[in-house]
Design a protein around this motif. Sequence first.
Motif, PDB file in Angstrom:
ATOM      1  N   TRP A  52      44.390  77.630  89.701  1.00 49.98           N
ATOM      2  CA  TRP A  52      43.127  78.675  91.355  1.00 49.98           C
ATOM      3  C   TRP A  52      44.220  78.555  92.269  1.00 49.98           C
ATOM      4  O   TRP A  52      43.797  79.596  92.510  1.00 49.98           O
ATOM      5  CB  TRP A  52      41.816  77.925  91.080  1.00 49.98           C
ATOM      6  N   LYS A  53      45.194  77.420  92.474  1.00 51.38           N
ATOM      7  CA  LYS A  53      46.223  77.251  93.276  1.00 51.38           C
ATOM      8  C   LYS A  53      45.239  77.328  94.788  1.00 51.38           C
ATOM      9  O   LYS A  53      45.912  78.317  95.797  1.00 51.38           O
ATOM     10  CB  LYS A  53      47.378  79.219  93.693  1.00 51.38           C
ATOM     11  N   GLY A  54      43.921  76.643  94.732  1.00 53.27           N
ATOM     12  CA  GLY A  54      43.665  76.620  95.766  1.00 53.27           C
ATOM     13  C   GLY A  54      43.983  75.077  96.305  1.00 53.27           C
ATOM     14  O   GLY A  54      45.316  73.815  95.997  1.00 53.27           O
ATOM     15  N   GLU A  55      43.362  74.768  97.504  1.00 54.44           N
ATOM     16  CA  GLU A  55      43.236  73.042  98.315  1.00 54.44           C
ATOM     17  C   GLU A  55      42.222  72.433  98.229  1.00 54.44           C
ATOM     18  O   GLU A  55      41.192  72.877  99.295  1.00 54.44           O
ATOM     19  CB  GLU A  55      43.900  73.404  99.546  1.00 54.44           C
ATOM     20  N   ILE A  56      41.935  71.384  97.791  1.00 55.60           N
ATOM     21  CA  ILE A  56      40.597  70.763  97.911  1.00 55.60           C
ATOM     22  C   ILE A  56      40.691  69.747  99.160  1.00 55.60           C
ATOM     23  O   ILE A  56      42.405  69.175  99.255  1.00 55.60           O
ATOM     24  CB  ILE A  56      40.265  70.141  96.980  1.00 55.60           C
ATOM     25  N   LEU A  57      40.185  70.022 100.208  1.00 55.22           N
ATOM     26  CA  LEU A  57      39.534  69.425 101.011  1.00 55.22           C
ATOM     27  C   LEU A  57      39.605  67.822 101.173  1.00 55.22           C
ATOM     28  O   LEU A  57      39.892  67.196 101.611  1.00 55.22           O
ATOM     29  CB  LEU A  57      39.820  70.287 102.337  1.00 55.22           C
ATOM     30  N   GLU A  58      38.106  68.188 100.416  1.00 55.54           N
ATOM     31  CA  GLU A  58      37.200  66.721 100.381  1.00 55.54           C
ATOM     32  C   GLU A  58      36.221  66.821  98.742  1.00 55.54           C
ATOM     33  O   GLU A  58      36.402  68.120  98.632  1.00 55.54           O
ATOM     34  CB  GLU A  58      36.325  66.519 102.131  1.00 55.54           C
ATOM     35  N   ILE A  59      36.329  66.186  99.205  1.00 56.62           N
ATOM     36  CA  ILE A  59      35.907  65.581  97.364  1.00 56.62           C
ATOM     37  C   ILE A  59      35.148  64.122  96.588  1.00 56.62           C
ATOM     38  O   ILE A  59      35.308  62.995  97.534  1.00 56.62           O
ATOM     39  CB  ILE A  59      36.886  65.726  95.938  1.00 56.62           C
ATOM     40  N   ASN A  60      33.777  64.003  95.947  1.00 55.72           N
ATOM     41  CA  ASN A  60      33.131  63.143  96.381  1.00 55.72           C
ATOM     42  C   ASN A  60      31.442  63.400  95.408  1.00 55.72           C
ATOM     43  O   ASN A  60      31.684  64.426  94.970  1.00 55.72           O
ATOM     44  CB  ASN A  60      32.453  62.380  97.405  1.00 55.72           C
ATOM     45  N   THR A  61      31.699  62.503  94.908  1.00 55.88           N
ATOM     46  CA  THR A  61      30.027  62.966  93.694  1.00 55.88           C
ATOM     47  C   THR A  61      29.210  61.943  94.109  1.00 55.88           C
ATOM     48  O   THR A  61      28.848  60.585  94.800  1.00 55.88           O
ATOM     49  CB  THR A  61      30.504  62.315  92.442  1.00 55.88           C
ATOM     50  N   ASP A  62      28.120  62.242  93.908  1.00 56.38           N
ATOM     51  CA  ASP A  62      26.895  61.245  93.227  1.00 56.38           C
ATOM     52  C   ASP A  62      26.457  61.010  92.310  1.00 56.38           C
ATOM     53  O   ASP A  62      27.565  61.476  91.611  1.00 56.38           O
ATOM     54  CB  ASP A  62      25.311  61.607  94.553  1.00 56.38           C
ATOM     55  N   HIS A  63      25.608  60.658  91.667  1.00 61.94           N
ATOM     56  CA  HIS A  63      25.308  60.149  89.941  1.00 61.94           C
ATOM     57  C   HIS A  63      24.651  61.859  89.684  1.00 61.94           C
ATOM     58  O   HIS A  63      25.207  61.474  88.426  1.00 61.94           O
ATOM     59  CB  HIS A  63      23.961  59.180  89.925  1.00 61.94           C
ATOM     60  N   ASP A  64      24.167  62.232  90.176  1.00 63.86           N
ATOM     61  CA  ASP A  64      24.346  63.530  89.272  1.00 63.86           C
ATOM     62  C   ASP A  64      24.148  64.850  89.822  1.00 63.86           C
ATOM     63  O   ASP A  64      24.370  65.412  89.458  1.00 63.86           O
ATOM     64  CB  ASP A  64      22.248  63.748  89.630  1.00 63.86           C
ATOM     65  N   HIS A  65      25.238  64.838  90.607  1.00 61.47           N
ATOM     66  CA  HIS A  65      26.220  65.583  91.454  1.00 61.47           C
ATOM     67  C   HIS A  65      27.242  65.217  91.354  1.00 61.47           C
ATOM     68  O   HIS A  65      28.317  64.818  92.175  1.00 61.47           O
ATOM     69  CB  HIS A  65      25.360  66.568  92.359  1.00 61.47           C
ATOM     70  N   ILE A  66      28.010  67.328  91.967  1.00 60.82           N
ATOM     71  CA  ILE A  66      29.833  66.757  92.477  1.00 60.82           C
ATOM     72  C   ILE A  66      30.196  67.841  93.816  1.00 60.82           C
ATOM     73  O   ILE A  66      28.610  68.899  94.068  1.00 60.82           O
ATOM     74  CB  ILE A  66      30.813  66.946  91.846  1.00 60.82           C
TER      75      ILE A  66
END
Length: 140
Positions: A52-66
């Motif tokens: 999609w030619k975007g940029e992820i600035l921050e990413i993380n998960t918990d046990h049941d979601h992102i």
Amino acid sequence: MLEYDKYHKNRHAVYLLQYHLVVVTKYRHPVIDGDVKDRLISLSHEIIEEHWKGEILEINTDHDHIHILFEISPQTQLSKLINNYKTVTSRLIRKEFSEELRPYYEKPYFWSDTYFISSVSDTSRKTIEQYIQAQGKKAD
């Protein structure tokens, strides 16, 4: 004074569009751990940044979601991006981790039908980044 270097340009627009996306597992099953988490984060970068030619600035998960904080062009239809993201990640995670997921998912599901998406401003970005970074950590 504006910081023009943070804006993006294309043929028709100058823009800064940032979004906070939250996707939850079906029935909130706590399956996003270890290798599943690592693969999901890797797939997220692949789909949003490469396809999609975007940029992820921050990413993380918990046990049941992102949580994903990302930038994308104004030509991108968010509903299509999210549908593609959920479809591809669900298919690949279920295929690659079928044994680990078997106790939770008998039917071909991984994500809930719903999601949360919000636009992000300069004033809210730091707060959202800190919130995403804190995911999966227990409160003291």
